[in-house]
Design an enzyme around this catalytic site. Structure first.
Site, PDB file in Angstrom:
ATOM      1  N   HIS A 160      -3.399  -1.113  -4.908  1.00 52.78           N
ATOM      2  CA  HIS A 160      -2.583  -1.917  -4.007  1.00 52.78           C
ATOM      3  C   HIS A 160      -3.458  -2.971  -3.322  1.00 52.78           C
ATOM      4  CE1 HIS A 160       0.104   1.529  -4.393  1.00 52.78           C
ATOM      5  NE2 HIS A 160      -0.877   2.300  -3.927  1.00 52.78           N
ATOM      6  N   ARG A 163       8.944  -0.121  -9.173  1.00 51.55           N
ATOM      7  CA  ARG A 163       8.536   1.150  -8.581  1.00 51.55           C
ATOM      8  C   ARG A 163       9.623   1.666  -7.656  1.00 51.55           C
ATOM      9  NH1 ARG A 163       3.798   2.751  -4.238  1.00 51.55           N
ATOM     10  NH2 ARG A 163       3.124   4.658  -5.294  1.00 51.55           N
ATOM     11  N   HIS A 218       0.436  10.006  -9.739  1.00 49.78           N
ATOM     12  CA  HIS A 218      -0.275  11.100  -9.069  1.00 49.78           C
ATOM     13  C   HIS A 218      -0.041  12.465  -9.734  1.00 49.78           C
ATOM     14  CE1 HIS A 218      -0.972   7.919  -6.372  1.00 49.78           C
ATOM     15  NE2 HIS A 218      -0.094   8.179  -5.433  1.00 49.78           N
ATOM     16  N   ASP A 220      -5.979   4.215  -7.381  1.00 54.32           N
ATOM     17  CA  ASP A 220      -5.154   4.363  -6.173  1.00 54.32           C
ATOM     18  C   ASP A 220      -5.827   3.699  -4.976  1.00 54.32           C
ATOM     19  OD1 ASP A 220      -2.859   5.140  -4.743  1.00 54.32           O
ATOM     20  OD2 ASP A 220      -3.778   7.007  -4.076  1.00 54.32           O
ATOM     21  N   TYR A 278       3.742   3.806   7.270  1.00 59.98           N
ATOM     22  CA  TYR A 278       2.382   3.724   7.803  1.00 59.98           C
ATOM     23  C   TYR A 278       1.980   2.261   7.872  1.00 59.98           C
ATOM     24  CZ  TYR A 278       1.091   3.012   2.868  1.00 59.98           C
ATOM     25  OH  TYR A 278       0.997   2.534   1.582  1.00 59.98           O
TER      26      TYR A 278
END
Length: 292
Positions: free
Chosen positions: A33, A124, A180, A248, A49
């Site tokens: 990201h 996504r 994941h 990630d 977050y």
């Protein structure tokens, strides 16, 4: 009102070290990201977050250190369906970057085609985190999936496979990519019935899996997260041609002490010991799914 948790979101280790093995030519980081700057790319009010900046220059440094050539920037939930930060970066590097974006049921074919031209190759749907799922129903997702098919796109899902209906998801008309490892805690054991069902779904061939975020499923607090090895090897054994790897980076909301990216990359030697299979995971598989 902004839904921001009280827990801090630490930054990635700014000094990644080189892995112990050499990455093959055209190795791909299939999941990362970029964040910020917030003054240019504002956060979604529905986010779960608020991350610190993780800018393209730092990502480029990471790849240079790891020996990675290609990358897939995956839309994070903190931006909702505003894909500007992701697509601005990817569009500037069409030869070596691709994007997985987030859309809702109102997206038009023209918008999808414009995102394709900028490097998007899938959408996504983040079912696991607050603010990540823009669809109100499975039927809404199916209708959008039908319009993705002519573009050759896939749907990337972030979900807990031990809680999801993989049979229903498997009826979607485009390939799936699961992040994941399937996001099931290793403490539940590799023989968990839902995980065995997930492995069977992978064996069917229309479901790809990302070996990413091991710190999200491990029961350990520090590398090398040995309890993830059986899960990785089981996935590779089922369909080595459907397995992907990614950093990630920058590891948003990492639930345990922040790992170094070089040490994380070293885990590939345990997850995929065979060098030829590792090349398939790092080079051939992402080239097929993302169209490099």
């Amino acid at each position: 009102m902004t839904a921001v948790p009280q827990k801090p979101c630490p930054a990635a280790d700014p000094a990644p070290r080189k892995p112990k093995f050499a990455m093959p030519a055209n190795a791909c980081d299939s999941h990362a990201h970029v964040f910020g700057p917030a003054s240019k790319y504002p956060w979604s009010p529905a986010r779960g977050y608020t991350p610190p900046d993780a800018l393209p220059a730092a990502y480029e440094h990471l790849h240079k250190t790891l020996g990675v050539t290609r990358g897939v920037i995956t839309q994070p939930s903190v931006y909702g369906t505003d894909n500007s930060a992701t697509l601005d970066y990817v569009a500037a590097h069409p030869d070596r970057l691709r994007a997985v974006v987030s859309v809702d049921a109102t997206v038009t074919d023209r918008e999808l085609e414009a995102m394709h031209a900028k490097g998007a190759r899938g959408i996504r749907v983040n079912i696991a985190d607050p603010g990540g799922n823009p669809f109100n129903s499975f039927s809404e997702l199916r209708r959008v999936a039908e319009r993705l098919k002519p573009l050759g796109w896939h749907i990337e899902l972030l979900l807990h496979v031990h809680e999801a209906d993989m049979a229903e998801l498997g009826t979607l008309p485009v390939p799936l990519s699961i992040g994941h490892f399937g996001y099931m805690p290793t403490s539940l054991g590799i023989d968990h019935p839902r995980y065995r069902g997930f492995l069977d779904r992978v064996a069917d061939g229309n479901c790809w899996v990302k070996l990413t975020g091991p710190y999200r499923i491990t029961s350990d607090r520090h590398l090398p997260y040995a309890d993830t090895v059986p899960f990785a090897r089981a996935l590779v054994a089922r369909r080595p041609d459907r397995i992907l790897w990614g950093t990630d980076w920058p590891h948003p909301m990492c639930p345990i002490p922040m790992p170094n990216d070089g040490t994380l990359a070293d885990m590939l030697s345990d997850w995929v010991p065979d060098k030829a299979t590792r090349k398939r995971v790092l080079v051939d598989n992402p080239a097929e799914l993302y169209g490099f």
